[in-house]
Scaffold this active site. Sequence first.
Site, PDB file in Angstrom:
ATOM      1  N   TYR A  26       0.848  -1.205   0.000  1.00  0.00           N
ATOM      2  CA  TYR A  26       0.000   0.000   0.000  1.00  0.00           C
ATOM      3  C   TYR A  26       0.870   1.238   0.000  1.00  0.00           C
ATOM      4  O   TYR A  26       1.871   1.307   0.724  1.00  0.00           O
ATOM      5  CB  TYR A  26      -0.861  -0.002   1.267  1.00  0.00           C
ATOM      6  N   ASP A  55      -1.801  15.357   6.202  1.00  0.00           N
ATOM      7  CA  ASP A  55      -2.678  14.665   5.244  1.00  0.00           C
ATOM      8  C   ASP A  55      -3.965  15.468   5.074  1.00  0.00           C
ATOM      9  O   ASP A  55      -5.022  15.076   5.558  1.00  0.00           O
ATOM     10  CB  ASP A  55      -2.960  13.254   5.795  1.00  0.00           C
ATOM     11  N   ASP A  89      -3.442   5.099  -2.569  1.00  0.00           N
ATOM     12  CA  ASP A  89      -4.432   6.049  -2.059  1.00  0.00           C
ATOM     13  C   ASP A  89      -4.433   7.267  -2.979  1.00  0.00           C
ATOM     14  O   ASP A  89      -3.463   8.035  -2.988  1.00  0.00           O
ATOM     15  CB  ASP A  89      -3.993   6.423  -0.633  1.00  0.00           C
ATOM     16  N   ASP A 109      -6.699   9.665  -2.790  1.00  0.00           N
ATOM     17  CA  ASP A 109      -7.554  10.676  -2.147  1.00  0.00           C
ATOM     18  C   ASP A 109      -8.892  10.812  -2.891  1.00  0.00           C
ATOM     19  O   ASP A 109      -9.590   9.838  -3.048  1.00  0.00           O
ATOM     20  CB  ASP A 109      -6.823  12.025  -2.053  1.00  0.00           C
ATOM     21  N   HIS A 121      -7.616   3.517  -4.414  1.00  0.00           N
ATOM     22  CA  HIS A 121      -8.880   3.815  -3.733  1.00  0.00           C
ATOM     23  C   HIS A 121      -9.124   5.312  -3.775  1.00  0.00           C
ATOM     24  O   HIS A 121      -8.217   6.120  -3.607  1.00  0.00           O
ATOM     25  CB  HIS A 121      -8.960   3.224  -2.322  1.00  0.00           C
ATOM     26  N   GLU A 151     -11.937   8.366  -2.566  1.00  0.00           N
ATOM     27  CA  GLU A 151     -12.906   8.563  -1.480  1.00  0.00           C
ATOM     28  C   GLU A 151     -13.966   9.607  -1.817  1.00  0.00           C
ATOM     29  O   GLU A 151     -13.803  10.422  -2.732  1.00  0.00           O
ATOM     30  CB  GLU A 151     -12.162   8.938  -0.198  1.00  0.00           C
ATOM     31  N   CYS A 196      -7.871  13.437   7.100  1.00  0.00           N
ATOM     32  CA  CYS A 196      -7.643  12.043   7.476  1.00  0.00           C
ATOM     33  C   CYS A 196      -9.003  11.448   7.850  1.00  0.00           C
ATOM     34  O   CYS A 196      -9.832  12.115   8.480  1.00  0.00           O
ATOM     35  CB  CYS A 196      -6.689  11.985   8.664  1.00  0.00           C
ATOM     36  N   ARG A 223     -13.881   4.369  -1.584  1.00  0.00           N
ATOM     37  CA  ARG A 223     -13.833   4.518  -0.124  1.00  0.00           C
ATOM     38  C   ARG A 223     -14.954   5.434   0.306  1.00  0.00           C
ATOM     39  O   ARG A 223     -15.141   6.506  -0.267  1.00  0.00           O
ATOM     40  CB  ARG A 223     -12.475   5.107   0.272  1.00  0.00           C
ATOM     41  N   GLU A 246     -14.424   3.168   5.677  1.00  0.00           N
ATOM     42  CA  GLU A 246     -13.495   3.927   6.523  1.00  0.00           C
ATOM     43  C   GLU A 246     -14.055   4.230   7.907  1.00  0.00           C
ATOM     44  O   GLU A 246     -15.263   4.523   8.063  1.00  0.00           O
ATOM     45  CB  GLU A 246     -13.122   5.226   5.798  1.00  0.00           C
ATOM     46  N   ASN A 299      -9.667  -0.841   7.506  1.00  0.00           N
ATOM     47  CA  ASN A 299      -8.458  -0.040   7.723  1.00  0.00           C
ATOM     48  C   ASN A 299      -8.038  -0.094   9.197  1.00  0.00           C
ATOM     49  O   ASN A 299      -8.690   0.502  10.050  1.00  0.00           O
ATOM     50  CB  ASN A 299      -8.764   1.410   7.298  1.00  0.00           C
TER      51      ASN A 299
HETATM   52  C1  LIG Z   1      -5.520   5.263   5.044  1.00  0.00           C
HETATM   53  C2  LIG Z   1      -5.221   6.703   5.012  1.00  0.00           C
HETATM   54  O1  LIG Z   1      -6.085   7.321   4.081  1.00  0.00           O
HETATM   55  C3  LIG Z   1      -3.800   6.964   4.519  1.00  0.00           C
HETATM   56  O2  LIG Z   1      -3.591   7.992   3.854  1.00  0.00           O
HETATM   57  O3  LIG Z   1      -2.924   6.171   4.844  1.00  0.00           O
HETATM   58  C4  LIG Z   1      -5.370   7.406   6.400  1.00  0.00           C
HETATM   59  C5  LIG Z   1      -4.584   6.735   7.496  1.00  0.00           C
HETATM   60  C6  LIG Z   1      -4.393   7.558   8.762  1.00  0.00           C
HETATM   61  O4  LIG Z   1      -4.317   8.795   8.688  1.00  0.00           O
HETATM   62  O5  LIG Z   1      -4.239   6.955   9.818  1.00  0.00           O
HETATM   63  C7  LIG Z   1      -6.863   7.493   6.738  1.00  0.00           C
HETATM   64  O6  LIG Z   1      -7.400   6.535   7.302  1.00  0.00           O
HETATM   65  O7  LIG Z   1      -7.462   8.519   6.403  1.00  0.00           O
HETATM   66 MG   LIG Z   2      -5.327   8.728   2.853  1.00  0.00          MG
END
Ligand SMILES: C[C@](O)(C(=O)O)[C@H](CC(=O)O)C(=O)O
Ligand SMILES: [Mg+2]
Length: 291
Positions: free
Chosen positions: A42, A57, A84, A86, A111, A113, A121, A156, A186, A208
């Site tokens: 990943y 993030d 990811d 986004d 993925h 979202e 996040c 997602r 999520e 997750n």
């Molecule tokens: C999975 C996730 O999208 C990521 O970017 O790794 C994050 C992980 C995190 O911030 O703990 C998310 O769950 O949004």
């Molecule tokens: Mg993410």
Amino acid sequence: MTRSAGLRFRQALAKAKPLQIVGTTNAYFALMAEQSGVQALYLSGAGVANASYGLPDLGMTSMNDVLIDAGRITSATELPLLVDIDTGWGGAFNIARTIKEFEKAGVAAVHMEDQVSQKRCGHRPNKAVVSTEEMVDRIKAAVDARTDENFVIMARTDAVAVEGLDAGIERAQAYIEAGADMIFAEALTELDQYRRFKAAVNAPILANMTEFGKTELFNKEQLAEAGADMVLYPLSTFRAANLAALKVMQALMADGHQRNVVGAMQTREELYKFLGYHHYETKLDELFSQK
Ligand SMILES: C[C@](O)(C(=O)O)[C@H](CC(=O)O)C(=O)O
Ligand SMILES: [Mg+2]
């Protein structure tokens, strides 16, 4: 390797119940994962923002930022990589470009979202999601853009934390209807919620297991039992490596030498083993042997 990356991901998924997908923030971590029996990798959006750019993030990284890190990993390993992306980074044409670029980079799955583009996040408060219709359009654009039918488009939904479980499940159904292959549910808070998703959505479900978030760290048996087909550890190796690095920095400053922390370091020999260093060296000797 003739099988497409997407097909390799689907085959790994078919073999494992559940498929454990391990986050690797760089190509060397990917090599260690490959040689540790991991079957799928990943690339975390948070990981790219944090590790490669020193940013939070919060939707501040672009398609190209993530593409660079993804390409580094797919160049180093044959393991299928889930990335990811986004929110897909824009409207229908931007999303189409995103899909084409990641497919070309040898990525197996992405993925996307349903958060607004100023995303957060998934485990933080005050998230906002776009309408089901808008997310359905995102998915249609993505599905239409792929050239390899095995390339995995995972939808997602962040809606459970915003609108509740039933709304999240309804969205997941609409996303599968629109052509998404799999669902990333999520920030669920109970095992039973995975069960509800699985029962309502006729598609593989990802759980997750990010640390310090809203979801308890269930083990893979519990998750499989609850209907999860994939378990994601997005940042586990990153978080562990960060603490290890910090301890070394602090020791260097406190002690003026690294002797107290050398035992916590991977040795040169181990490093070379994962890199296949000696193989490269032998090749060099053969190619340019001294007469
Ligand atoms: C999975 C996730 O999208 C990521 O970017 O790794 C994050 C992980 C995190 O911030 O703990 C998310 O769950 O949004
Ligand atoms: Mg993410």
